[in-house]
Design a protein around this motif. Structure first.
Motif, PDB file in Angstrom:
ATOM      1  N   ILE A 121      -5.375  18.821  48.089  1.00 54.44           N
ATOM      2  CA  ILE A 121      -5.681  20.219  47.759  1.00 54.44           C
ATOM      3  C   ILE A 121      -5.004  20.600  46.441  1.00 54.44           C
ATOM      4  CG2 ILE A 121      -5.344  22.619  48.483  1.00 54.44           C
ATOM      5  CD1 ILE A 121      -5.641  21.602  51.384  1.00 54.44           C
ATOM      6  N   GLY A 122      -3.792  20.097  46.224  1.00 59.34           N
ATOM      7  CA  GLY A 122      -3.113  20.357  44.957  1.00 59.34           C
ATOM      8  C   GLY A 122      -3.941  19.894  43.770  1.00 59.34           C
ATOM      9  N   ASN A 123      -4.548  18.711  43.885  1.00 62.28           N
ATOM     10  CA  ASN A 123      -5.404  18.205  42.802  1.00 62.28           C
ATOM     11  C   ASN A 123      -6.623  19.100  42.598  1.00 62.28           C
ATOM     12  OD1 ASN A 123      -3.989  15.888  41.880  1.00 62.28           O
ATOM     13  ND2 ASN A 123      -4.629  14.765  43.705  1.00 62.28           N
ATOM     14  N   ALA A 124      -7.162  19.633  43.703  1.00 64.07           N
ATOM     15  CA  ALA A 124      -8.317  20.533  43.598  1.00 64.07           C
ATOM     16  C   ALA A 124      -7.926  21.843  42.913  1.00 64.07           C
ATOM     17  CB  ALA A 124      -8.888  20.807  44.983  1.00 64.07           C
ATOM     18  N   ILE A 125      -6.709  22.329  43.174  1.00 63.79           N
ATOM     19  CA  ILE A 125      -6.220  23.535  42.499  1.00 63.79           C
ATOM     20  C   ILE A 125      -6.058  23.264  41.007  1.00 63.79           C
ATOM     21  CG2 ILE A 125      -4.287  25.150  42.310  1.00 63.79           C
ATOM     22  CD1 ILE A 125      -3.832  24.661  45.351  1.00 63.79           C
ATOM     23  N   ALA A 137       3.188  17.526  45.007  1.00 61.20           N
ATOM     24  CA  ALA A 137       3.235  16.215  44.352  1.00 61.20           C
ATOM     25  C   ALA A 137       2.205  16.102  43.235  1.00 61.20           C
ATOM     26  CB  ALA A 137       3.032  15.114  45.386  1.00 61.20           C
ATOM     27  N   ALA A 138       1.045  16.723  43.427  1.00 63.18           N
ATOM     28  CA  ALA A 138       0.012  16.678  42.392  1.00 63.18           C
ATOM     29  C   ALA A 138       0.518  17.312  41.103  1.00 63.18           C
ATOM     30  CB  ALA A 138      -1.250  17.385  42.885  1.00 63.18           C
ATOM     31  N   PHE A 139       1.306  18.377  41.232  1.00 58.33           N
ATOM     32  CA  PHE A 139       1.823  19.091  40.066  1.00 58.33           C
ATOM     33  C   PHE A 139       3.042  18.381  39.475  1.00 58.33           C
ATOM     34  CE2 PHE A 139      -0.615  22.028  42.550  1.00 58.33           C
ATOM     35  CZ  PHE A 139      -1.286  22.794  41.618  1.00 58.33           C
ATOM     36  N   ALA A 140       3.816  17.747  40.344  1.00 59.03           N
ATOM     37  CA  ALA A 140       4.972  16.991  39.860  1.00 59.03           C
ATOM     38  C   ALA A 140       4.522  15.866  38.935  1.00 59.03           C
ATOM     39  CB  ALA A 140       5.761  16.438  41.048  1.00 59.03           C
ATOM     40  N   LYS A 141       3.371  15.272  39.237  1.00 57.47           N
ATOM     41  CA  LYS A 141       2.844  14.196  38.392  1.00 57.47           C
ATOM     42  C   LYS A 141       2.484  14.693  37.001  1.00 57.47           C
ATOM     43  CE  LYS A 141       1.073  11.464  42.267  1.00 57.47           C
ATOM     44  NZ  LYS A 141      -0.137  10.975  42.982  1.00 57.47           N
ATOM     45  N   LEU A 142       2.259  15.994  36.876  1.00 56.95           N
ATOM     46  CA  LEU A 142       1.975  16.593  35.567  1.00 56.95           C
ATOM     47  C   LEU A 142       3.255  16.940  34.819  1.00 56.95           C
ATOM     48  CD1 LEU A 142      -0.867  19.122  36.545  1.00 56.95           C
ATOM     49  CD2 LEU A 142      -1.125  16.786  35.694  1.00 56.95           C
ATOM     50  N   GLY A 143       4.395  16.799  35.500  1.00 61.25           N
ATOM     51  CA  GLY A 143       5.667  17.165  34.894  1.00 61.25           C
ATOM     52  C   GLY A 143       6.020  18.625  35.050  1.00 61.25           C
ATOM     53  N   ALA A 177       7.295  16.476  47.344  1.00 63.95           N
ATOM     54  CA  ALA A 177       7.894  16.850  46.059  1.00 63.95           C
ATOM     55  C   ALA A 177       8.643  18.155  46.274  1.00 63.95           C
ATOM     56  CB  ALA A 177       6.829  16.992  44.982  1.00 63.95           C
ATOM     57  N   ILE A 178       9.946  18.055  46.424  1.00 65.59           N
ATOM     58  CA  ILE A 178      10.794  19.201  46.743  1.00 65.59           C
ATOM     59  C   ILE A 178      11.201  19.924  45.454  1.00 65.59           C
ATOM     60  CG2 ILE A 178      12.867  19.968  47.973  1.00 65.59           C
ATOM     61  CD1 ILE A 178      10.857  18.481  49.733  1.00 65.59           C
ATOM     62  N   PRO A 179      11.114  21.238  45.399  1.00 66.15           N
ATOM     63  CA  PRO A 179      11.562  21.966  44.204  1.00 66.15           C
ATOM     64  C   PRO A 179      13.014  21.664  43.865  1.00 66.15           C
ATOM     65  CG  PRO A 179      10.305  23.405  45.635  1.00 66.15           C
ATOM     66  CD  PRO A 179      10.528  22.136  46.407  1.00 66.15           C
ATOM     67  N   THR A 180      13.278  21.489  42.594  1.00 67.27           N
ATOM     68  CA  THR A 180      14.640  21.231  42.125  1.00 67.27           C
ATOM     69  C   THR A 180      15.223  22.410  41.356  1.00 67.27           C
ATOM     70  OG1 THR A 180      13.724  20.140  40.161  1.00 67.27           O
ATOM     71  CG2 THR A 180      14.308  18.731  42.025  1.00 67.27           C
TER      72      THR A 180
END
Length: 322
Positions: A79-83, A112-118, A156-159
């Motif tokens: 779903i993250g990738n779809a967003i 995790a999808a967004f973490a891969k984008l940095g 992917a936990i917020p840091t």
């Protein structure tokens, strides 16, 4: 997670269906709600299912001069990738920041999808701690509930953590973090856009559904933070589930929660049994609020049971405002 049944909503997103649940593609539509603010609104309400493929919560995003801020990332990496795809259809700006409203899995397992984008992942420290402890269990639970449609998302936990109410500028957009004092769940946070007077509230705010109470939430704190939201006089309120709404919905929820909480307290103080409280209060509340909430009949018993359970542990009356 929410113990609610699916209710009909205006669909602003849609599914492209295939035969196999795991191979189904999800295409989401971003709808403009202000000059630089967009919503990706799910037409489904309730638990992740095979039918909704885990897409049961809303996401919102803000396009700034230096990148995009996304608020909540859905129930899975899929779903993250779809967003992300929905954002890219709106702007070429990179997604640089993600804020998770709270630790319920339907609002952050897409991280995790967004973490891969940095992208920088942001939440309160309490939410991040809960994500760490509950995340792996939630991924398995969602996989089972959707028969594999959500997949096995990487955690992917917020840091970057929010420790107190504060302001931060993202690109050209000023954003204030508003802590909800655990009203809905431990570590809730909302976003306030003061120039546009838009509140992005996650599950603390609602439109045509009843207030979302949880075992870990604090009802008196929920009422308190809703009063704070009302004082802000937002022109638009963006919710975690259901349609976007206005401050009128906030006022309605304050009235409902206050009335019901005080009524439960008074009944328990008189020695009324939980069963009798349920029976009498459902009738009273239906007369006063039944038409205000689309899911009243489906949810009222559960919500009263939760209020009774919480007050049996600790009486906490509040000043009635109606």
């Amino acid at each position: 997670m929410l113990n609610r049944i699916k209710s009909g909503l205006m669909i602003v997103g849609f599914f492209c269906a295939h035969v196999n649940a795991q191979s189904q593609s999800l295409e989401l539509e971003a709808v403009s709600v202000s000059k630089n603010v967009y919503s990706v609104t799910s037409p489904f309400y309730g638990r992740p299912t095979v039918e909704n493929k885990g897409w049961n919560s809303n996401s919102h995003f803000i396009v700034t001069t230096q990148g995009v801020l996304v608020f909540d990332t859905g129930s899975s990496e899929h779903i993250g990738n779809a967003i992300i795809a929905a954002v890219k259809r709106v702007t070429e700006q990179p997604i640089r920041w993600v804020v998770n409203s709270h630790s319920h899995a339907d609002h952050w397992l897409g991280n995790a999808a967004f973490a891969k984008l940095g992208a920088e992942l942001i939440s309160t420290s309490l939410s991040a701690e809960t994500m760490k402890s509950d995340g792996s269990v939630d991924v398995k639970a969602f996989f089972n509930m959707t028969k594999g449609a959500t997949g096995e998302s990487t955690l992917a936990i917020p840091t970057s953590t929010i420790l107190h109410q504060q302001a931060r500028t993202f690109g050209d957009t000023e954003v204030e973090f508003v802590l909800a004092n655990d009203g809905h769940s431990p570590g809730d946070v909302m976003l306030w856009l003061p120039k546009q007077r838009i509140l992005i509230g996650g599950d603390v705010v609602n439109s045509n559904f009843m207030p979302i109470m949880t075992p870990r939430g604090n009802i008196t704190q929920l009422i308190s933070v809703l009063k704070e939201v009302k004082q802000l006089s937002p022109l638009l309120v963006l919710t975690g589930h259901g349609e976007n709404t206005s401050v009128k919905s906030v006022s309605r929820d304050i009235q409902f929660l206050t009335f019901a909480w005080n009524a439960v307290h008074e009944a328990l103080a008189k020695g009324t049994t939980p069963a009798k409280i349920q029976e009498s209060l459902q009738v009273t509340l239906r007369k006063k609020f039944g038409k205000a909430y689309q899911d009243f009949d489906a949810s009222i018993s559960y919500l009263l049971e939760m209020m009774i359970d919480k007050q049996q542990l600790q009486f906490a009356p509040i000043t009635q405002i109606i």
